[in-house]
Motif scaffolding. Structure first.
Motif, short mmCIF file in Angstrom:
data_model
loop_
_atom_site.label_atom_id
_atom_site.label_comp_id
_atom_site.label_asym_id
_atom_site.label_seq_id
_atom_site.Cartn_x
_atom_site.Cartn_y
_atom_site.Cartn_z
N TRP A 102 11.47 7.28 -4.73
CA TRP A 102 11.30 5.85 -4.47
C TRP A 102 10.80 5.67 -3.04
CZ3 TRP A 102 10.72 2.40 -7.98
CH2 TRP A 102 10.74 1.03 -7.64
N ALA A 103 10.06 4.58 -2.78
CA ALA A 103 9.52 4.30 -1.45
C ALA A 103 10.16 3.03 -0.91
CB ALA A 103 8.01 4.14 -1.51
N ASN A 104 10.60 3.09 0.35
CA ASN A 104 11.21 1.94 1.01
C ASN A 104 10.65 1.81 2.42
OD1 ASN A 104 13.33 1.40 -1.09
ND2 ASN A 104 14.03 3.44 -0.45
N ILE A 105 10.31 0.59 2.81
CA ILE A 105 9.87 0.33 4.18
C ILE A 105 11.09 0.38 5.10
CG2 ILE A 105 8.84 -1.33 5.75
CD1 ILE A 105 6.82 -0.08 3.88
N LEU A 106 10.98 1.14 6.20
CA LEU A 106 12.08 1.29 7.14
C LEU A 106 11.85 0.53 8.45
CD1 LEU A 106 12.58 5.15 6.81
CD2 LEU A 106 13.99 3.37 5.74
N HIS A 107 10.63 0.49 8.92
CA HIS A 107 10.35 0.03 10.28
C HIS A 107 9.00 -0.67 10.30
CE1 HIS A 107 10.23 0.52 14.78
NE2 HIS A 107 8.92 0.60 14.56
N GLU A 108 8.94 -1.84 10.98
CA GLU A 108 7.69 -2.56 11.12
C GLU A 108 7.55 -3.05 12.57
OE1 GLU A 108 7.60 -5.69 8.25
OE2 GLU A 108 7.03 -4.36 6.60
N ASP A 109 6.41 -2.79 13.17
CA ASP A 109 6.09 -3.22 14.53
C ASP A 109 4.70 -3.86 14.46
OD1 ASP A 109 5.35 -3.53 17.16
OD2 ASP A 109 5.76 -1.45 17.75
N ALA A 130 6.87 2.42 9.24
CA ALA A 130 7.50 3.65 8.75
C ALA A 130 8.11 3.39 7.39
CB ALA A 130 8.58 4.14 9.73
N PHE A 131 8.05 4.40 6.52
CA PHE A 131 8.65 4.28 5.19
C PHE A 131 9.21 5.63 4.78
CE2 PHE A 131 4.26 5.49 4.55
CZ PHE A 131 4.27 6.38 3.50
N GLU A 132 10.07 5.59 3.78
CA GLU A 132 10.70 6.81 3.30
C GLU A 132 10.36 7.05 1.84
OE1 GLU A 132 14.97 6.49 3.27
OE2 GLU A 132 14.98 4.63 2.10
N ARG A 133 10.45 8.33 1.43
CA ARG A 133 10.36 8.70 0.02
C ARG A 133 11.65 9.45 -0.30
NH1 ARG A 133 5.59 8.98 -2.41
NH2 ARG A 133 6.90 8.73 -4.27
N VAL A 156 0.84 -1.20 0.00
CA VAL A 156 0.00 0.00 0.00
C VAL A 156 0.87 1.25 0.00
CG1 VAL A 156 -1.79 1.26 1.25
CG2 VAL A 156 -1.83 -1.24 1.21
N MET A 157 1.98 1.19 0.72
CA MET A 157 2.84 2.36 0.86
C MET A 157 3.89 2.47 -0.24
SD MET A 157 1.47 3.73 3.38
CE MET A 157 -0.11 2.90 3.48
N ILE A 158 4.41 1.32 -0.67
CA ILE A 158 5.42 1.34 -1.72
C ILE A 158 4.75 1.00 -3.04
CG2 ILE A 158 7.22 0.71 -0.07
CD1 ILE A 158 7.16 -2.13 -1.19
N LEU A 159 5.53 0.80 -4.09
CA LEU A 159 4.96 0.44 -5.38
C LEU A 159 4.54 -1.02 -5.40
CD1 LEU A 159 7.11 2.16 -8.14
CD2 LEU A 159 4.79 2.69 -7.44
N HIS A 160 3.41 -1.29 -6.02
CA HIS A 160 3.00 -2.68 -6.22
C HIS A 160 3.98 -3.35 -7.18
CE1 HIS A 160 -0.55 -1.48 -4.14
NE2 HIS A 160 -1.21 -2.59 -4.41
N TYR A 161 4.06 -4.66 -7.07
CA TYR A 161 5.01 -5.41 -7.87
C TYR A 161 4.77 -5.18 -9.36
CZ TYR A 161 5.46 -7.72 -3.36
OH TYR A 161 5.64 -7.97 -2.02
N VAL A 169 10.17 11.03 5.62
CA VAL A 169 9.88 9.80 6.35
C VAL A 169 8.48 9.91 6.95
CG1 VAL A 169 10.50 8.34 8.31
CG2 VAL A 169 12.30 9.30 6.86
N ALA A 170 7.67 8.88 6.74
CA ALA A 170 6.33 8.83 7.33
C ALA A 170 6.28 7.70 8.33
CB ALA A 170 5.28 8.62 6.24
#
Length: 648
Positions: A549-556, A563-566, A416-421, A575-576
């Motif tokens: 580009w969007a990358n996942i940084l943190h998952e809890d 959290a993810f970055e652009r 949802v946050m990054i690009l779909h495959y 960073v969101a």
């Protein structure tokens, strides 16, 4: 040549008496021939007027009625099975004979024979002795209850940005700048017209939206516009062609582009003007426009294997981008269109109208739609459902129940946050995490839908999907956090009208289900709109949010925090941090992994800020946070999205 007179058929010609019974035994579409004949011009003598023919047009003249600079009008219609074809002109009661050239019939009318706004229709005689009228398939305006069409003069409109040399000041935006507001003209205002909608465009622009996407505006026989009777005639209840031009002109003056939703994969079941157009249609195949077309769940498809059908559908697209100067198109249910026809159409439209965005609804979303079919962007449905299912699984909102121990299914939220495959650029995905007309609109009085069982079975506005409606602070908080995430996520954000001021219930065209403008005036509405404006402004302020580009940084998973970055070279990193749960971390005691980097992160938006309707204690701002060992330690309010900029 001596004149003769022709009297059009009576409202119920004898040849259609048996058709009444036969129509009951045919597929629903076949009633269109009966409907068209019953709405023929009123009985009146039309004089044969060959003197109004100036010349037969050249073969490369366009189809339809086209006003020439000298006042002459060229007309051409495709009717391969007709014995003769004429043009009826209402104001002068004239019948103008057309000349056959291959499968087309055409003529050039003398100057003044048909003036702008003048009514005309096509008269067809068949080899088996039938006589009936038809509309111009290429008409831009028509009377809803009859076959009369009206001549349009697109060059006469006084565009506010047109210079003396004929150039225009407005040009379409780069794709990454689009923030889309989806609108249904007929229910956007109490009047339900383009003129009334144009007067409200400042509301859309003031919130930072850069494009309005109009649900179908061609003449239609259904409630929402997805059963087109003609491919390019403006729906008469919305206004005249110049009303649409005025709408586009006003939008452009506010910096807002206009995208048109087009329906090309089927014709209307009721009142289809192209059904058995020239009287031919064995085995109820629909005639020249539908022959060989497949049946869809909405109506008979068009025969795209024919050059003439592909031509009219391309013209239907080009009319919005050319004479109306719109900025893009959205192709409804594009997966129901033949692959080769789509490829030819998108290629031709990109060649003729560079810079216009061509978007598509493809279910399920498929990156080949961009890479192989030529679309610039595709609607992404899955994110909407993935998010609501998360709330349902965790007992959020009105769904109830759920396995709290399992925690959030973060792998599903990653896409949802990054690009779909398979997608390679953010502009290739249109994301609407709070719902489009498909999810918000309901055609059956708010009843339960089997295909929506996974999210509770109902079509509703976001504040109802996330809780108890606009009066529920937790529901509003969830709507705010997911819209903020939508704006920062990789993709083009879109929202359906009314969501911006937390409208409740479901949408439909009934008066009580239309846009409720009074909701924009109360405290809840103003606070919600402030959040939308603040979130939208992030895309103008930070280029990385638009094209990075969007990358996942943190998952809890246990707490529902991600959290993810652009990031994009040469621009400020963003960073969101999303806390979709209800736990509150104060005193800077929540650590978020943001990667090994120097500098600090400065908060630029908190969706729980009191200005947006959040609680005072939840709206506490984070001071700039230095990065230690790849982490920042922050206050993290519940049901909140925080957005940070990376400062050195």
């Amino acid at each position: 040549m001596p004149k003769r007179t022709f009297a059009p058929p009576d409202p119920i010609p004898w040849c259609l008496v048996t058709a009444r019974t036969a129509a009951l035994e045919r597929p629903a579409e076949t009633g269109n021939e009966l409907a068209a004949a019953l709405s023929a011009p009123e009985p009146k003598a039309f004089a044969l007027s060959s003197h109004l023919v100036s010349a037969a047009p050249a073969p490369d003249f366009p189809h339809g009625a086209n006003l020439q600079p000298d006042g002459q009008v060229s007309f051409k219609v495709w009717a391969p099975h007709a014995a003769t074809v004429s043009l009826l002109i209402k104001d002068t009661a004239s019948e103008v004979p057309l000349q056959r050239y291959d499968d087309d019939w055409s003529a050039v009318l003398t100057s003044g024979a048909l003036a702008p706004g003048g009514a005309y229709c096509v008269l067809i005689r068949t080899h088996d002795g039938r006589t009936f009228t038809r509309r111009d398939p290429y008409a831009r305006s028509a009377d809803y209850g009859s076959d009369w069409c009206f001549l349009d003069d697109p060059e006469a409109f006084p565009w506010s940005d047109r210079a003396d040399d004929g150039t225009y000041g407005w040009s379409p935006r780069p794709f990454d700048e689009y923030l889309i507001y989806e609108m249904h003209v007929g229910s956007f205002t109490p009047e339900g017209t383009l003129a009334a909608a144009a007067a409200k465009l400042e509301h859309v622009a003031s919130l930072g939206f850069t494009a309005v996407q109009l649900m179908p505006i061609t003449e239609h026989s259904d409630a929402w516009g997805y059963n087109p009777r003609l491919p390019m005639a403006l729906h008469g209840a919305y206004g005249k062609p110049d009303d649409l031009r005025a709408f586009v002109d006003r939008a452009h003056s506010l910096g807002v582009g206009v995208i048109i939703d087009v329906v090309l994969h089927h014709g209307a079941v009721d009142g289809n003007s192209l059904w058995e157009y020239d009287g031919w249609g064995p085995d109820w195949n629909g005639g020249i426009y539908h022959e060989g077309g497949h049946d869809t769940q909405w109506g008979r498809g068009f025969g795209f294997w024919k050059r003439e059908v592909r031509s009219i559908m391309e013209a239907a697209c080009a009319t919005w981008l050319g004479p109306y100067r719109c900025d893009g198109l959205r192709f409804d249910s594009a997966n129901d269109l033949p692959r080769e026809a789509v490829q030819a159409m998108t290629w031709a439209l990109h060649e003729r109208f560079p810079g216009r965005i061509l978007t598509a609804e493809v279910t399920p979303e498929n990156p080949q739609s961009v890479h192989d079919l030529g679309f610039d962007s595709v609607w992404v449905h899955s994110g909407y459902f993935d998010i609501i299912q998360q709330h349902r699984a965790l007992g959020r909102g009105h769904h109830g129940g759920g396995d709290w121990a399992a925690g959030w299914d973060l792998p599903r939220l990653r896409t949802v946050m990054i690009l779909h495959y398979g997608f390679t650029a953010p502009t290739q995905c249109i994301k609407y995490l709070l719902g489009s007309h498909d999810q918000v609109g309901c055609r059956n009085g708010g009843a339960w839908y089997k295909d929506y069982e996974m999210i509770g079975g109902q079509h509703r506005y976001a504040v109802d999907q996330y809780g108890g409606g606009r009066g529920d602070p937790n529901a509003r908080a969830s709507a705010r956090l997911w819209y903020t995430a939508n704006v920062v996520a990789a993709g083009l954000p879109m929202v359906f009208m009314g969501t911006e001021f937390a409208q409740s219930g479901w949408w439909d065209i009934a008066p009580e289900r239309r846009l409720q403008w009074e909701l924009a005036e109360d405290e809840i509405g103003r606070q919600c709109m402030a959040l939308f404006a603040g979130a939208n402004q992030l895309r103008q302020r930070f280029p990385a949010v638009r094209r990075g580009w969007a990358n996942i940084l943190h998952e809890d998973r246990a707490n529902g925090v991600v959290a993810f970055e652009r990031v994009v070279e040469g621009e400020t990193r963003v960073v969101a941090v999303i806390n979709a749960g209800r736990k509150f971390w104060e005193s800077s005691d929540y650590g978020v992994w943001v990667g090994h980097a120097e500098g600090r992160l400065e908060e630029v938006l908190c969706s729980q800020n009191v200005a947006y309707g959040g609680s005072l204690e939840s709206g506490c701002a984070n001071e700039p946070r230095p990065i230690y060992d790849g982490k920042i330690w922050i206050n993290l309010p519940p049901q909140c999205t925080l957005v940070f900029q990376h400062m050195l």
